[in-house]
Motif scaffolding. Structure first.
Motif, PDB file in Angstrom:
ATOM      1  N   HIS A  41       0.131  -1.293   0.156  1.00 26.64           N
ATOM      2  CA  HIS A  41       0.030   0.114   0.386  1.00 26.64           C
ATOM      3  C   HIS A  41       0.982   1.112  -0.195  1.00 26.64           C
ATOM      4  N   ASP A  69      -4.257   1.926  -1.919  1.00 28.07           N
ATOM      5  CA  ASP A  69      -4.767   1.605  -0.256  1.00 28.07           C
ATOM      6  C   ASP A  69      -4.652   0.098  -0.515  1.00 28.07           C
ATOM      7  N   ALA A  70      -5.510  -0.355   0.408  1.00 29.99           N
ATOM      8  CA  ALA A  70      -5.192  -1.558   0.738  1.00 29.99           C
ATOM      9  C   ALA A  70      -6.312  -2.482  -0.359  1.00 29.99           C
TER      10      ALA A  70
END
Length: 350
Positions: A41, A69-70
């Motif tokens: 990430h 992001d994840a």
């Protein structure tokens, strides 16, 4: 993560896909060798000397692929699974791990790190690396100046006294936003949670795209108008750590409100179909090593899962662990979170 100050046709394709391709640092003679591709990430951050040491000891050139992001990272793994762009993935958390496993983009790792005791667990064949708590943070000076008592429950935030004071992140574009939404649902139940969000809309809650916008633009500590923000329990320690002038206490504090705390656990896994299996395993062991577990506390502001690794001084001194947290199961997050986000959008934004 809180308060981070975080060439070829392939590079161009990755750029078009929204992926940045970064190496761990200037290559050294010792680091020359096959590439180990690690997708992470965007907040991945470890000291360069540690990464260089890993390169030297593993005999590989470390290539870090930062993929948002994840959730974005899992999407990229799914889109590229026919020809994996990485060998190992770090940053899978309990909001996305079940989806990654269901889509078969990761493989279990069974080395020593997977067998050791950990302060937090993740499952689905991933090895936990760190954990932290998404929670509400307040601007202490604002509350003192306005002589307003701190909220103690979610229902307090719907009262007129707290109108227009809270900023949250959009759960479709922010992992802290999704974590906070999930905590309210786990605590209140789905129907009651969306009733609460409806009341919060009437009470002037503001929605920011992501953590950076909420914390650095809307939060009153940084010049905004909102003295309550969704952030992390470690954020007060980071405020002290990054302050340009020495501070005896944090200017912010995290709140321990039932239903407003989500425990986030991050881990590392093998990418299905990836190469460099020996080096990938060594990287997983590296992330669970004491030097890394110590360093990540003041770079990514998460807590170590290795029980014998001590808390970094700023975190031990200026952050308080919540006494409780409200998490749906990973399976619920995998199968229901998309529906929750759609319903939240209808209730809060439309």
């Amino acid at each position: 993560m809180p308060l981070l100050p975080r060439r070829t046709l392939l590079s161009r394709c990755l750029a078009l896909a929204g992926v940045s391709l970064l190496t761990a640092g200037a290559p050294t003679a010792q680091a020359a060798g096959p590439e180990l591709r690690v997708i992470t990430h965007a907040s991945f951050d470890l000291p360069k000397p540690l990464l260089a040491q890993f390169e030297q000891e593993a005999g590989v050139k470390l290539v870090l692929i930062k993929a948002g992001d994840a959730g974005e990272m899992v999407n990229k793994l799914i889109l590229t699974r026919a020809k994996p762009l990485a060998d190992v993935v770090y940053g899978l958390d309990n909001t996305v791990i079940a989806r990654a496993a269901r889509q078969q983009v990761i493989e279990p790792y069974a080395g020593p790190a997977a067998q050791r005791e950990a302060a937090a667990t993740l499952g689905f064949g991933a090895v936990p690396v760190d954990y932290g708590h998404v929670t509400l943070n307040i601007d202490k000076a604002w509350f003192a100046q306005h002589k307003l008592a701190l909220p103690k429950t979610l229902q307090d935030l719907t009262l007129p006294a707290y109108k227009g004071l809270l900023v949250v992140q959009h759960p479709a574009t922010s992992s802290p936003g999704l974590a906070f939404l999930s905590a309210t649902i786990a605590h209140l139940g789905e129907a009651a949670a969306f009733d609460w969000w409806k009341a919060m809309r009437a009470n002037g809650v503001k929605v920011a795209k992501g953590w950076t916008e909420a914390y650095y633009t809307d939060f009153s500590k940084n010049g905004g108008k909102r003295p309550i923000v969704v952030s992390y329990a470690s954020s007060p320690a980071a405020e002290v750590f990054y302050s340009k002038t020495p501070l005896g206490e944090a200017p912010t504090a995290s709140l321990d409100i039932p239903g407003a705390v989500f425990r986030q656990v991050e881990g590392v896994a093998l990418v299905r179909g990836g190469g460099q299996r020996e080096a990938a395993g060594r990287f997983i062991e590296f992330l669970r090593s004491a030097p890394v577990q110590s360093a990540l506390q003041t770079t990514m502001w998460m807590l170590p899962v290795e029980p014998k690794v001590a808390r970094a001084e700023p975190i031990a001194k200026f952050s308080v662990d919540p006494t409780q947290f409200s998490n749906p199961t990973p399976e619920q997050l995998a199968t229901q979170s998309a529906g929750w986000v759609k319903q939240w959008t209808r209730v809060v934004l439309k």
